[in-house]
Write an enzyme that holds these catalytic residues in place. Structure first.
Site, short mmCIF file in Angstrom:
data_model
loop_
_atom_site.label_atom_id
_atom_site.label_comp_id
_atom_site.label_asym_id
_atom_site.label_seq_id
_atom_site.Cartn_x
_atom_site.Cartn_y
_atom_site.Cartn_z
N ASP A 269 1.08 -0.94 0.00
CA ASP A 269 -0.03 0.21 -0.14
C ASP A 269 1.12 0.92 0.30
O ASP A 269 1.89 0.89 0.17
CB ASP A 269 -0.55 0.32 0.68
CG ASP A 269 -2.77 0.84 0.72
OD1 ASP A 269 -2.19 1.34 0.21
OD2 ASP A 269 -2.73 0.35 1.89
N GLU A 476 -17.05 9.77 5.27
CA GLU A 476 -16.49 8.13 5.69
C GLU A 476 -15.48 8.34 4.25
O GLU A 476 -16.11 8.36 2.75
CB GLU A 476 -17.60 7.83 5.80
CG GLU A 476 -18.20 7.51 4.21
CD GLU A 476 -19.45 6.81 4.68
OE1 GLU A 476 -19.89 5.61 5.56
OE2 GLU A 476 -20.58 6.50 3.88
#
Length: 736
Positions: A269, A476
């Protein structure tokens, strides 16, 4: 015979032409990929090799090697490019369709649009730009174990089986089926045990036992690797039981490579390797960190540290031979997407930009939006609305006309975005008055706007009130991306409560006093508890982040042009107190498989404008371990409207009284379209894998005992359906 020799001569001449046109063997597409890769590696310096292991792989001009940027996203459409692209519903909405075939078709369209851009770059020798490559870091198959996780919208929900099936569909659609070339490259992320919280993901240590690891967190990754043959895996930011996931020997070597036989590439990542020394504190410095990451199996770095691998070789921490192992995997991917080959040799090189936002793709975006939306409440059958009986419609709420919300996160931008207000005005022009008032912001009242009482007074003049509630990706999402942090109910991209923002409920309470029908249309990437709303709204439609055509899909459902058929990929809990601590990764009392309390809307739930019944068929009632079994059920549309039923099969081993086991678990589903009065037989085949249980050591075993198989429109005891008792006999059968 003469024709055979002519063909042989033609093939030889093509080979000879290509060989003569190639300065180096790696440039000759007639050679095997393995031979081409080895040739290219043999010509690279160590410095060049380590630079090519970073996501921004530079051009090696002396060898004619083009630049390539590995970083691209295609979660629900080609994302973040400057081009206008088709945007489909967010992943959690795609999961709510329970439509494997539809998702694979969607993924195929996404890869076609991405291919069109990449092909242009190859032809103009301009490869190397961010978000233009074909290595998509999609899909996200982490388990949405806690509905507060902001990135859960990127997943396929809380269930390992649903996640596996939808994830595999995405992989197959993206990668294509050519035996030599990949249409694009999928990547299963984030491996593994990664689902929030966002604020401490760079230092968090997830702790799970072998049972939860193999029962919940690994099955989707295993399915994508062993069944769908995904070519990429992204390792996660966090640690798992003390080891960083991008330097985790058990995850990357033992499980991924040895047990599952993964042959593709592993990427970190982005900037995860910097966490080793600076946040996880597991390595003394960055040189040791990157060297260990490669030795453990992380081939590509999204970040800016892998140039330090050259120092790692010089210091004897890692060998150049180990560098070559990872580079071989990366170059194999680049050869398989056709980066080094002429157009004539490539089956996907003819795809051009005529496919981008073409009518077929726009129609698919609309259809998937329709299938994704879940009707949660419909008191007194108020829906569908009759447009001929409506003279004035009040449309209120923060998402009634918000284009950004429909796109979710990790998104592209289409040429046209249709909101509910725009769709209503378009179809009811001259027939009914559309009285649009935003009324309220997401988390606070609007500045210099009418009071809630004034909004309600105006809404009272309407025949019906549509309140379009919810939040969006500003509240979110990934912790580094959200731009509206700090409000009550939100923290670093995650939510701290399941309730709608209080200010929206306050306005709805005023609207309820008008006595007009109140229809709630909610947009969010997760569930809302809908405590007050469930008791007071006349209807509730959960719409997720529905993509570019969401407005048309919503209005078509509300007016009965489309019969709602989405099903919940998540459990809607009654209140916040039902949730265990966010950082607790134990599955005890989490999701429908283990939660023992009452819920508002169960996993798999969704209403329709018609009704369905199920009748049993003759099936076997005994089975030997290690064998497959076929189940059949008749499904009938008993109502007056055509509609889709999502037939769901659940397995329960409750009679066996094992120490750890799900209450029930989804093991099959099929979407079926039925005309009024029509009956169809639906079949499921269950293998030993679907009938087995994970033990305390993480082994998947099928054992003798009693099993309840249930087929219906939802979970056992929460929907109409039929039970098929099954007796399993024989010795223990080890699936893995």
């Amino acid at each position: 015979m003469k024709r055979f020799f002519l063909l042989l001569i033609l093939v030889f001449n093509v080979y000879l032409f290509q060989a003569q046109d190639s300065k180096y063997p790696f440039q000759n597409p007639s050679l095997p990929v393995e031979e081409r890769v080895e040739d290219l590696i043999s010509r690279l310096t160590l410095s060049e090799k380590v630079q090519m292991m970073k996501h921004q792989s530079p051009a090696i001009e002396r060898l004619g090697v083009p630049a390539y940027d590995w970083w691209n996203e295609a979660l629900h459409g080609v994302a973040r490019t400057q081009e206008k692209m088709t945007v489909f519903p967010q992943a959690i909405g795609l999961a709510a369709t329970f439509d494997v075939e539809g998702l694979q078709k969607t993924a195929d369209m996404i890869s076609s649009e991405g291919r069109a851009l990449f092909n242009e770059d190859i032809k103009t020798n301009k490869t190397g730009s961010r978000y233009r490559g074909l290595t998509y870091w999609t899909p996200n198959v982490n388990i949405f174990r806690d509905p507060r996780w902001g990135r859960g919208q990127e997943t396929y929900g809380e269930d390992p089986y649903l996640t596996s099936q939808m994830g595999m569909a995405m992989v197959r659609g993206l990668e294509g089926n050519d035996p030599k070339y990949l249409k694009s490259v999928a990547c299963a992320k984030h491996y593994a045990v990664h689902s929030g919280p966002e604020h401490n993901r760079h230092s968090f240590n997830a702790q799970v036992d072998a049972y939860d690891l193999w029962d919940t967190y690994l099955p989707a990754f295993q399915a994508l690797v062993t069944e769908a043959n995904v070519h990429g895996v992204m390792c996660a930011y966090n640690r798992l039981d003390g080891q960083p996931c991008c330097g985790h020997n058990e995850l990357l070597h033992d499980i991924l490579r040895n047990q599952w036989g993964f042959k593709g590439y592993v990427t970190s990542d982005c900037w995860a390797l910097r966490d080793f020394a600076h946040n996880h504190k597991t390595h003394a410095n960055d040189i040791e960190a990157v060297s260990d990451a490669v030795l453990k199996g992380t081939d590509l770095e999204c970040g800016d540290l892998y140039q330090l691998l050259e120092q790692g070789v010089n210091q004897g921490i890692i060998s150049e031979r180990s560098i070559n192992v990872s580079l071989k995997r990366l170059l194999t991917i680049l050869f398989k997407i056709g980066l080094f080959d002429p157009e004539s040799d490539h089956p996907y090189m003819s795809i051009n930009r005529t496919v981008i936002e073409c009518p077929e793709h726009k129609q698919q975006a609309y259809e998937m939006a329709c299938k994704s939306m879940v009707l949660l409440e419909n008191k007194n059958h108020i829906l569908p609305l009759n447009p001929n009986k409506l003279k004035r419609i009040a449309v209120i709420g923060p998402n009634a006309n918000n284009e950004q919300t429909l796109l979710g996160n990790y998104n592209g931008v289409p040429s046209e975005i249709i909101t509910p207000v725009e769709s209503l005005k378009k179809r009811l022009a001259g027939k009914a008055e559309i009285d649009y008032m935003q009324g309220v912001d997401f988390v606070r009242p609007l500045k210099e706007a009418p009071s809630f009482q004034e909004v309600a007074s105006r809404a009272k003049k309407a025949d019906v009130i549509l309140f379009v509630s919810g939040i969006n990706a500003n509240y979110e999402g990934e912790g580094s991306d959200v731009g509206a942090d700090g409000y009550v109910g939100f923290a670093s991209g995650d939510r701290t409560t399941l309730q709608l923002p209080p200010v929206q409920i306050e306005l709805m309470k005023e609207l309820k006093k008008t006595g007009r029908p109140l229809i709630l249309v909610n947009m969010s990437g997760s569930v809302m508890s809908f405590d007050w709303e469930g008791r007071n709204a006349d209807a509730i439609l959960q719409c997720w982040y529905g993509g570019q055509s969401a407005g048309d899909a919503i209005i078509d459902i509300l007016f009965g042009e489309y019969n709602p058929s989405g099903r919940m990929p998540l459990t809607t809990y009654m209140n916040d107190e039902d949730l265990p601590p966010f950082e607790d990764y134990s599955m005890q009392n989490r999701t429908y498989r283990y939660f023992k309390g009452d819920v508002r809307y169960p996993f798999g739930y969704g209403l329709s404008y018609t009704t369905f019944s199920f009748s049993e068929c003759s099936v076997d009632t005994t089975l030997s371990t290690g064998k497959k079994i076929l189940y059949r059920v008749n499904v009938t549309n008993t109502g007056k409207r055509a509609g889709d039923e999502v037939v769901q099969l659940y397995v329960s081993h409750q009679a066996n009284k094992n120490k750890r086991q799900p209450i029930c678990a989804l093991k099959g589903f099929k979407r079926v379209s039925l005309q009024p009065g029509e009956t169809k037989e639906v079949m499921f085949e269950l293998s030993p894998k679907e009938l087995a249980l994970v033990n305390q050591q993480g082994e998947l075993l099928q054992q003798a005992g009693h099993v309840d198989v249930y087929i219906g429109g939802g979970q056992p005891y929460k929907s109409e359906g039929v039970f098929y008792p099954l007796t399993v006999t024989g010795d223990v059968y080890k699936v893995y």
